[in-house]
Design a protein around this motif. Structure first.
Motif, PDB file in Angstrom:
ATOM      1  N   GLU A 147       0.843  -1.213   0.000  1.00  0.00           N
ATOM      2  CA  GLU A 147       0.000   0.000   0.000  1.00  0.00           C
ATOM      3  C   GLU A 147       0.869   1.251   0.000  1.00  0.00           C
ATOM      4  OE1 GLU A 147      -3.097   0.584  -0.421  1.00  0.00           O
ATOM      5  OE2 GLU A 147      -3.986  -1.386  -0.129  1.00  0.00           O
ATOM      6  N   ALA A 148       1.922   1.224   0.823  1.00  0.00           N
ATOM      7  CA  ALA A 148       2.777   2.404   0.965  1.00  0.00           C
ATOM      8  C   ALA A 148       3.524   2.703  -0.337  1.00  0.00           C
ATOM      9  CB  ALA A 148       3.758   2.182   2.119  1.00  0.00           C
ATOM     10  N   LEU A 149       3.973   1.648  -1.010  1.00  0.00           N
ATOM     11  CA  LEU A 149       4.752   1.829  -2.240  1.00  0.00           C
ATOM     12  C   LEU A 149       3.893   2.148  -3.455  1.00  0.00           C
ATOM     13  CD1 LEU A 149       7.359  -1.093  -2.199  1.00  0.00           C
ATOM     14  CD2 LEU A 149       7.861   1.345  -2.426  1.00  0.00           C
ATOM     15  N   ASN A 150       2.593   1.845  -3.339  1.00  0.00           N
ATOM     16  CA  ASN A 150       1.735   1.871  -4.535  1.00  0.00           C
ATOM     17  C   ASN A 150       1.742   3.203  -5.308  1.00  0.00           C
ATOM     18  OD1 ASN A 150      -0.074   0.392  -6.244  1.00  0.00           O
ATOM     19  ND2 ASN A 150      -1.677   1.752  -5.498  1.00  0.00           N
ATOM     20  N   PRO A 151       1.639   4.361  -4.630  1.00  0.00           N
ATOM     21  CA  PRO A 151       1.551   5.605  -5.421  1.00  0.00           C
ATOM     22  C   PRO A 151       2.775   5.839  -6.315  1.00  0.00           C
ATOM     23  CG  PRO A 151       0.908   5.972  -3.132  1.00  0.00           C
ATOM     24  CD  PRO A 151       1.463   4.587  -3.194  1.00  0.00           C
ATOM     25  N   ILE A 152       3.965   5.594  -5.786  1.00  0.00           N
ATOM     26  CA  ILE A 152       5.181   5.818  -6.576  1.00  0.00           C
ATOM     27  C   ILE A 152       5.338   4.724  -7.631  1.00  0.00           C
ATOM     28  CG2 ILE A 152       6.685   4.778  -4.774  1.00  0.00           C
ATOM     29  CD1 ILE A 152       7.883   7.643  -6.841  1.00  0.00           C
ATOM     30  N   TRP A 153       5.004   3.494  -7.234  1.00  0.00           N
ATOM     31  CA  TRP A 153       5.092   2.343  -8.161  1.00  0.00           C
ATOM     32  C   TRP A 153       4.224   2.574  -9.407  1.00  0.00           C
ATOM     33  CZ3 TRP A 153       8.168  -1.920  -8.025  1.00  0.00           C
ATOM     34  CH2 TRP A 153       7.825  -2.979  -8.878  1.00  0.00           C
ATOM     35  N   LYS A 154       3.000   3.069  -9.163  1.00  0.00           N
ATOM     36  CA  LYS A 154       2.064   3.311 -10.276  1.00  0.00           C
ATOM     37  C   LYS A 154       2.645   4.297 -11.286  1.00  0.00           C
ATOM     38  CE  LYS A 154      -1.821   4.596  -8.319  1.00  0.00           C
ATOM     39  NZ  LYS A 154      -3.174   5.069  -8.060  1.00  0.00           N
ATOM     40  N   ARG A 155       3.346   5.313 -10.747  1.00  0.00           N
ATOM     41  CA  ARG A 155       3.912   6.340 -11.639  1.00  0.00           C
ATOM     42  C   ARG A 155       5.081   5.779 -12.431  1.00  0.00           C
ATOM     43  NH1 ARG A 155       4.090  12.115  -8.755  1.00  0.00           N
ATOM     44  NH2 ARG A 155       5.001  12.576 -10.755  1.00  0.00           N
ATOM     45  N   ILE A 156       5.910   4.964 -11.767  1.00  0.00           N
ATOM     46  CA  ILE A 156       7.102   4.434 -12.448  1.00  0.00           C
ATOM     47  C   ILE A 156       6.714   3.347 -13.447  1.00  0.00           C
ATOM     48  CG2 ILE A 156       9.273   3.154 -12.087  1.00  0.00           C
ATOM     49  CD1 ILE A 156       9.409   4.439  -9.289  1.00  0.00           C
ATOM     50  N   CYS A 157       5.741   2.533 -13.069  1.00  0.00           N
ATOM     51  CA  CYS A 157       5.444   1.311 -13.847  1.00  0.00           C
ATOM     52  C   CYS A 157       4.157   1.433 -14.662  1.00  0.00           C
ATOM     53  CB  CYS A 157       5.403   0.094 -12.932  1.00  0.00           C
ATOM     54  SG  CYS A 157       6.961  -0.204 -12.137  1.00  0.00           S
ATOM     55  N   ASP A 158       3.954   2.580 -15.252  1.00  0.00           N
ATOM     56  CA  ASP A 158       2.897   2.745 -16.252  1.00  0.00           C
ATOM     57  C   ASP A 158       1.505   2.329 -15.757  1.00  0.00           C
ATOM     58  OD1 ASP A 158       2.562   3.797 -18.796  1.00  0.00           O
ATOM     59  OD2 ASP A 158       2.454   1.830 -19.745  1.00  0.00           O
ATOM     60  N   GLY A 159       1.175   2.731 -14.528  1.00  0.00           N
ATOM     61  CA  GLY A 159      -0.184   2.478 -14.031  1.00  0.00           C
ATOM     62  C   GLY A 159      -0.372   1.152 -13.325  1.00  0.00           C
ATOM     63  N   CYS A 160       0.724   0.423 -13.097  1.00  0.00           N
ATOM     64  CA  CYS A 160       0.640  -0.870 -12.400  1.00  0.00           C
ATOM     65  C   CYS A 160       0.332  -0.651 -10.907  1.00  0.00           C
ATOM     66  CB  CYS A 160       1.970  -1.610 -12.567  1.00  0.00           C
ATOM     67  SG  CYS A 160       2.119  -3.062 -11.528  1.00  0.00           S
ATOM     68  N   HIS A 161      -0.702  -1.354 -10.403  1.00  0.00           N
ATOM     69  CA  HIS A 161      -1.060  -1.269  -8.978  1.00  0.00           C
ATOM     70  C   HIS A 161      -0.445  -2.457  -8.240  1.00  0.00           C
ATOM     71  CE1 HIS A 161      -4.128   1.132 -10.932  1.00  0.00           C
ATOM     72  NE2 HIS A 161      -4.484   1.642  -9.769  1.00  0.00           N
ATOM     73  N   LEU A 162       0.191  -2.177  -7.114  1.00  0.00           N
ATOM     74  CA  LEU A 162       0.779  -3.258  -6.302  1.00  0.00           C
ATOM     75  C   LEU A 162      -0.232  -3.887  -5.369  1.00  0.00           C
ATOM     76  CD1 LEU A 162       4.207  -1.926  -5.000  1.00  0.00           C
ATOM     77  CD2 LEU A 162       3.809  -3.956  -6.412  1.00  0.00           C
ATOM     78  N   ASN A 163      -1.384  -3.218  -5.199  1.00  0.00           N
ATOM     79  CA  ASN A 163      -2.277  -3.577  -4.092  1.00  0.00           C
ATOM     80  C   ASN A 163      -3.622  -4.123  -4.548  1.00  0.00           C
ATOM     81  OD1 ASN A 163      -3.223  -1.277  -5.238  1.00  0.00           O
ATOM     82  ND2 ASN A 163      -3.566  -0.163  -3.311  1.00  0.00           N
ATOM     83  N   ARG A 164      -3.667  -4.708  -5.739  1.00  0.00           N
ATOM     84  CA  ARG A 164      -4.974  -5.195  -6.205  1.00  0.00           C
ATOM     85  C   ARG A 164      -5.249  -6.613  -5.720  1.00  0.00           C
ATOM     86  NH1 ARG A 164      -6.013  -2.845 -12.217  1.00  0.00           N
ATOM     87  NH2 ARG A 164      -6.618  -0.762 -11.516  1.00  0.00           N
TER      88      ARG A 164
END
Ligand SMILES: C[S@@+](CC[C@H](N)C(=O)[O-])C[C@H]1O[C@@H](n2cnc3c(N)ncnc32)[C@H](O)[C@@H]1O
Length: 203
Positions: A147-164
């Motif tokens: 959850e914590a990493l998700n906002p930055i991850w989404k920006r780096i990885c073209d919209g990929c969500h870590l928390n689905r």
């Protein structure tokens, strides 16, 4: 969609692919037979791994990804047709496919519920539906980190969500789950499913 992501995707995935993913993908893709739908085919990493398909219709919205996938399309043992489409709005008739495949894509699809409904619609009753996806982990500390990493991850990885919670989304869609195999402490799941009879849609 970013242009950088398609050019870096294969390179960044290479260590994981070599260590584990190629084996997971091959095992899963042998279960895909008849006319196969692949959702979000990306750089075509799965294309050379189809052994039992008669043909594959691969959908992918990103033109840069499609271009990257063309050499793998030519290496494939089965005919592959690529369609520039989004999973939420598939341009295929009802009951078209014997199997459907999605690998590392339900993390990115903007409307996963709509995409799952579309997969149900275009697959025949009892069609095999196969997912290899990363999901929100059950272990609370790891889920918190996702959850914590998700906002930055989404920006780096073209919209990929870590928390689905893709497993839950599949269950909620009415698709029948027949087997789940977890890898990397449940971060990655191979989910084998069957399309229920479409009359069940109206129950
Ligand atoms: C992380 S990549 C995975 C590619 C490939 N399936 C794999 O296993 O490596 C996610 C892919 O989903 C595609 N995608 C994004 N939104 C989509 C949508 N609405 N419908 C279908 N594919 C989509 C992206 O363009 C990208 O190619």
């Amino acid at each position: 969609m970013s242009k950088l992501f398609p050019s870096l995707y294969d390179l960044t995935m290479q260590p994981l692919e070599k260590r584990k993913f190629q084996k997971i993908r091959s095992g899963m893709l042998t279960m895909a037979s008849g006319r196969v739908l692949e959702i979000g085919a990306g750089t075509g990493i799965n294309f050379p791994l189809y052994k039992n398909a008669d043909r594959v219709d691969a959908v992918e919205p990103n033109q840069a990804m499609i271009e990257k996938s063309l050499s793998r399309k030519n290496e494939a043992a089965v005919p592959i047709q690529i369609h520039q489409q989004s999973a939420e709005s598939l341009k295929f008739m009802e009951n078209t496919f014997d199997s459907a495949v999605a690998t590392l894509v339900f993390c990115t699809i903007p409307n996963p519920e709509k995409a799952l409904a579309e997969i149900r619609r275009v697959c025949k009753p009892q069609a095999k539906i196969l997912f290899f996806e990363h999901v929100k982990m059950e272990q609370p500390a790891l889920a918190f980190a996702q959850e914590a990493l998700n906002p930055i991850w989404k920006r780096i990885c073209d919209g990929c969500h870590l928390n689905r919670n893709t497993l839950q989304a599949i269950q909620d869609s009415g698709i029948k789950i027949t087997n789940v195999t977890a890898y990397y402490k449940g971060l990655f799941l191979v989910t084998e499913c069957e399309n229920p009879d479409s009359s069940a849609l109206f129950c």
